[in-house]
Write an enzyme that holds these catalytic residues in place. Structure first.
Site, PDB file in Angstrom:
ATOM      1  N   GLU A 218       0.826  -1.208   0.000  1.00 12.22           N
ATOM      2  CA  GLU A 218       0.000   0.000   0.000  1.00 12.22           C
ATOM      3  C   GLU A 218       0.861   1.260   0.000  1.00 12.22           C
ATOM      4  O   GLU A 218       0.547   2.253  -0.671  1.00 12.22           O
ATOM      5  CB  GLU A 218      -0.920  -0.019   1.218  1.00 12.22           C
ATOM      6  CG  GLU A 218      -2.056   0.990   1.172  1.00 12.22           C
ATOM      7  CD  GLU A 218      -3.053   0.737   2.282  1.00 12.22           C
ATOM      8  OE1 GLU A 218      -4.195   0.334   1.985  1.00 12.22           O
ATOM      9  OE2 GLU A 218      -2.693   0.933   3.463  1.00 12.22           O
TER      10      GLU A 218
ATOM     11  N   GLU B 162       2.157   1.729  -3.375  1.00 11.96           N
ATOM     12  CA  GLU B 162       1.070   2.171  -4.255  1.00 11.96           C
ATOM     13  C   GLU B 162       0.809   3.667  -4.076  1.00 11.96           C
ATOM     14  O   GLU B 162       0.609   4.398  -5.062  1.00 11.96           O
ATOM     15  CB  GLU B 162      -0.200   1.379  -3.953  1.00 11.96           C
ATOM     16  CG  GLU B 162      -1.365   1.716  -4.872  1.00 11.96           C
ATOM     17  CD  GLU B 162      -2.635   0.962  -4.524  1.00 11.96           C
ATOM     18  OE1 GLU B 162      -3.638   1.137  -5.259  1.00 11.96           O
ATOM     19  OE2 GLU B 162      -2.643   0.203  -3.529  1.00 11.96           O
TER      20      GLU B 162
ATOM     21  N   CYS C  65      -8.589  -2.180   3.769  1.00 13.82           N
ATOM     22  CA  CYS C  65      -8.503  -3.383   4.598  1.00 13.82           C
ATOM     23  C   CYS C  65      -9.756  -3.641   5.419  1.00 13.82           C
ATOM     24  O   CYS C  65      -9.839  -4.655   6.102  1.00 13.82           O
ATOM     25  CB  CYS C  65      -7.276  -3.327   5.506  1.00 13.82           C
ATOM     26  SG  CYS C  65      -7.149  -1.815   6.448  1.00 13.82           S
TER      27      CYS C  65
ATOM     28  N   SER D 111      -7.289   1.766  -2.551  1.00 11.89           N
ATOM     29  CA  SER D 111      -6.075   0.988  -2.759  1.00 11.89           C
ATOM     30  C   SER D 111      -6.479  -0.370  -3.326  1.00 11.89           C
ATOM     31  O   SER D 111      -7.496  -0.941  -2.938  1.00 11.89           O
ATOM     32  CB  SER D 111      -5.348   0.792  -1.423  1.00 11.89           C
ATOM     33  OG  SER D 111      -4.369  -0.214  -1.536  1.00 11.89           O
TER      34      SER D 111
ATOM     35  N   LYS E 269     -15.761  -9.841   7.729  1.00  9.01           N
ATOM     36  CA  LYS E 269     -14.696 -10.688   7.187  1.00  9.01           C
ATOM     37  C   LYS E 269     -15.250 -12.006   6.667  1.00  9.01           C
ATOM     38  O   LYS E 269     -14.679 -12.618   5.763  1.00  9.01           O
ATOM     39  CB  LYS E 269     -13.637 -10.953   8.263  1.00  9.01           C
ATOM     40  CG  LYS E 269     -12.792  -9.746   8.630  1.00  9.01           C
ATOM     41  CD  LYS E 269     -11.865  -9.361   7.502  1.00  9.01           C
ATOM     42  CE  LYS E 269     -10.959  -8.208   7.879  1.00  9.01           C
ATOM     43  NZ  LYS E 269     -10.099  -7.777   6.750  1.00  9.01           N
TER      44      LYS E 269
ATOM     45  N   GLU F 256     -16.386 -11.113   3.281  1.00  7.00           N
ATOM     46  CA  GLU F 256     -15.220 -10.870   2.435  1.00  7.00           C
ATOM     47  C   GLU F 256     -14.604 -12.177   1.949  1.00  7.00           C
ATOM     48  O   GLU F 256     -14.230 -12.305   0.777  1.00  7.00           O
ATOM     49  CB  GLU F 256     -14.183 -10.054   3.212  1.00  7.00           C
ATOM     50  CG  GLU F 256     -12.918  -9.755   2.419  1.00  7.00           C
ATOM     51  CD  GLU F 256     -11.853  -9.063   3.250  1.00  7.00           C
ATOM     52  OE1 GLU F 256     -11.259  -8.094   2.754  1.00  7.00           O
ATOM     53  OE2 GLU F 256     -11.598  -9.507   4.395  1.00  7.00           O
TER      54      GLU F 256
ATOM     55  N   GLU G 225     -13.950 -12.439  -5.753  1.00  9.48           N
ATOM     56  CA  GLU G 225     -12.628 -11.872  -6.054  1.00  9.48           C
ATOM     57  C   GLU G 225     -11.518 -12.535  -5.238  1.00  9.48           C
ATOM     58  O   GLU G 225     -10.336 -12.365  -5.549  1.00  9.48           O
ATOM     59  CB  GLU G 225     -12.607 -10.366  -5.751  1.00  9.48           C
ATOM     60  CG  GLU G 225     -13.607  -9.542  -6.543  1.00  9.48           C
ATOM     61  CD  GLU G 225     -14.903  -9.291  -5.779  1.00  9.48           C
ATOM     62  OE1 GLU G 225     -15.611  -8.335  -6.107  1.00  9.48           O
ATOM     63  OE2 GLU G 225     -15.198 -10.081  -4.841  1.00  9.48           O
TER      64      GLU G 225
ATOM     65  N   CYS H 178     -10.964  -1.789  14.355  1.00  6.20           N
ATOM     66  CA  CYS H 178     -11.215  -3.228  14.508  1.00  6.20           C
ATOM     67  C   CYS H 178     -11.430  -3.648  15.956  1.00  6.20           C
ATOM     68  O   CYS H 178     -12.127  -4.621  16.223  1.00  6.20           O
ATOM     69  CB  CYS H 178     -10.054  -4.027  13.921  1.00  6.20           C
ATOM     70  SG  CYS H 178      -9.847  -3.789  12.146  1.00  6.20           S
TER      71      CYS H 178
END
Length: 604
Positions: free
Chosen positions: A290, A293, A317, A337, A376, A379, A384, A534
């Site tokens: 990241e 990037e 994230c 990102s 999560k 996710e 993907e 989190c």
């Protein structure tokens, strides 16, 4: 002499259960009673949310007043005389709880929240015994929404307190849940009663964390994980997120903010996992990818003057945030990102790099993650997230689910010795640990980016970049001026990098609207879907409130300060994986396994 604010505040004097107390003007009866350590039961009330006064469980008796006021919604007034435990109050509360139970599927032994259900606790406390009201559950056409991979909604267990509605609307600004119909037909529903997976629900789980019953729970994958552990043909690898190690203890009787990293590792090994590794490893890897990037985007925008570069760049994230932007601000998906979350990077590497190093067939490797987050789970099931050729992360368990597994195994958690994560993708730094709190990703990235560009450590005492350390209830802004760069980064000399940090989707919405309206000029924005980051995730132990989140946050920074290495780019295991497998940051292999793109979703 100038009066202080404290001196000018008006005080209210009242009597509660024969005890005189003086409180600030505007204090509710409930809060006044708590100052005296007098317990008044509540259900719809929650410290994080606005007052609703829906359930009436918190009623009290006020002298010279005929009705019984709800203590959570009634301000204290001068001379007020309150009784919290009179016969009239106790009978009324008992009847209220019995009325709630008459429409509640009270098959408690089969409920996921058995033992931590607030309604169950009140029923036990009040010894409701045989119901004096008819059981109306069979007369209602209750539905259970089990289509979502992250959250299950069971209307038969809902007491219509509306905590979930207020959470979704006030804290998160999503409004996926709302109140439908009236009277005895009133229910908590979604847009046109669609399943949760079809609406704007971000799966953040904040509603689950605040639901007082089992009406909203995370989808449970405990049995599937046990099956994998018991299967001799499977090699089961587990990863644990940074916010788990400072909250797991709460599920097992320990105080909030207790760091239990070593005991957690020991418990996981005794549960039978073949390898116990650390998500912090790929948190460090995320910072490398990241950070590079961000520098690449800045170079193309500032030096190459490329008009097609999307700035500001947003962190990627937090899966709840990802789904939120897909629904609400899809025009900014190019600003995200392209890095996967640390969980998904880890999963991809387990099925490739780890399997190769351990000479395992990837089809026999089961990847499990322990996360503070219900999103999560969603996710991990995204299409993907199969860049390894397999499902990168097979099962996601919340902190709460791991607590249950430890209890199922009969482990005395507090008595366990402390062990270390296994080698190979088990090493991490303090920069990775602070991923667990709001502002942590930003701070970790700046520690590395500044040193890459200048060759010097970032000029903050002890590497603690306090300006970007986010707090609840606000959007944090910071500017970092870059000076005396290395020759290859000369174009950044004198540039003031503008950053923003937001936690909770309500604040994210505000930041995004400012960016959309051209009112904000940032280079880099960190967004976490949950209050506090989190550590306040929807999969963390219940209860979760501001005081508990603060203690967890302190523990995370304490863990960071105690780490021997506190910058991601200095992690030797990260350096090794680039040398042996990935090549270099943003390279072909990294792009293939560690990066992804997302697609717009409909708002309605």
């Amino acid at each position: 002499m100038k009066n202080t604010k404290k001196e000018t505040e008006k005080k209210i004097n009242l009597t509660i259960d024969g005890i005189e107390v003086s409180v600030d003007e505007g204090t509710t009866i409930l809060d006044a009673a708590r100052q005296l350590n007098i317990h008044i039961p509540t259900l719809c009330y929650h410290e994080d949310l606005c007052v609703a006064g829906n359930c009436r469980v918190c009623i009290v008796e006020q002298e010279k007043v005929k009705s019984l006021p709800a203590s959570c919604a009634t301000p204290a007034s001068e001379g007020m005389v309150i009784h919290t435990n009179s016969m009239k109050v106790r009978l009324a509360r008992k009847h209220i709880v019995e009325l709630l139970l008459s429409e509640h599927n009270a098959d408690c032994t089969k409920c996921y929240k058995n033992g931590i259900c607030e309604l169950q606790g009140l029923a036990s406390q009040m010894l409701t015994g045989d119901h004096m009201f008819l059981d109306l559950v069979p007369d209602h056409k209750y539905t259970i929404d089990m289509f979502n991979t992250a959250i299950i909604k069971d209307d038969s267990r809902c007491i219509r307190c509306q905590r979930c509605v207020r959470t979704c609307e006030e804290l998160q600004g999503v409004s996926a849940l709302g109140v439908a119909y009236r009277g005895n037909h009133m229910k908590i529903s979604t847009f046109f009663e669609h399943p949760l997976f079809e609406v704007v629900c971000t799966n953040c789980g904040q509603c689950v964390n605040r639901c007082p019953t089992g009406a909203l729970i995370e989808r449970n994958y405990i049995d599937q994980v046990w099956d994998a552990i018991y299967d001799p043909t499977k090699h089961v690898v587990v990863q644990t997120a940074p916010a788990v190690r400072i909250a797991l203890g709460e599920s097992l009787g320990m105080p909030p903010g207790k760091i239990v990293t070593g005991k957690m590792v020991t418990a996981l090994k005794r549960l039978g996992f073949d390898a116990v590794l650390d998500t912090d490893f790929t948190a460090d890897l995320t910072i490398i990818e990241e950070g590079n990037e961000l520098l690449t985007r800045l170079k193309k925008a500032l030096l190459d003057k490329d008009p097609n570069i999307s700035l500001p760049m947003f962190t990627s994230c937090s899966p709840g945030w990802i789904k939120f932007i897909e629904h609400t601000f899809p025009e900014f998906l190019g600003n995200l990102s392209t890095c996967k979350s640390p969980q998904q990077m880890f999963g991809a590497l387990v099925k490739t790099y780890y399997s190769q190093k351990r000479k395992l067939d990837a089809k026999n490797v089961v990847s499990v993650s322990i996360m503070p987050c219900t999103a999560k789970k969603f996710e991990a099931n995204r299409p993907e997230m199969r860049s390894s050729g397999y499902k990168d992360v097979d099962f996601v368990l919340t902190t709460r689910e791991l607590g249950i597994m430890i209890k199922q195994a009969g482990l005395d958690f507090e008595a366990l010795p402390e062990e270390h994560f296994d080698s190979l993708m088990g090493a991490s730094t303090g920069a990775a640990v602070i991923f667990g709190t709001t502002g942590g990703v930003m701070e970790a990235a700046l520690r590395t980016v500044y040193e890459v560009v200048t060759g010097r450590e970032i000029p903050f005492e002890g590497l603690n970049i306090t300006p970007v350390r986010g707090t609840e209830g606000e959007v944090r802004e910071a500017t970092l001026k870059i000076e005396k760069t290395k020759p290859e980064w000369k174009f950044l000399d004198g540039v003031e990098v503008k950053c923003a940090v937001a936690n909770g989707l309500g604040h994210a919405k505000k930041v995004m609207q400012d960016v959309k309206d051209g009112k904000a000029n940032y280079h880099f924005i960190e967004i976490m879907a949950c209050p506090g980051g989190c550590l306040g995730g929807g999969g963390q132990p219940i209860p979760t409130n501001k005081d508990i989140r603060t203690k967890r946050k302190q523990a995370i920074y304490e863990e960071d300060m105690g780490m021997p290495i506190r910058k991601s780019h200095e992690n030797p295991d990260v350096q090794l994986i680039y040398k042996e497998f990935l090549g270099h940051p943003l390279g072909h292999k990294s792009h293939e396994l560690l990066h992804t793109h997302y697609s717009p979703r409909k708002r309605y």
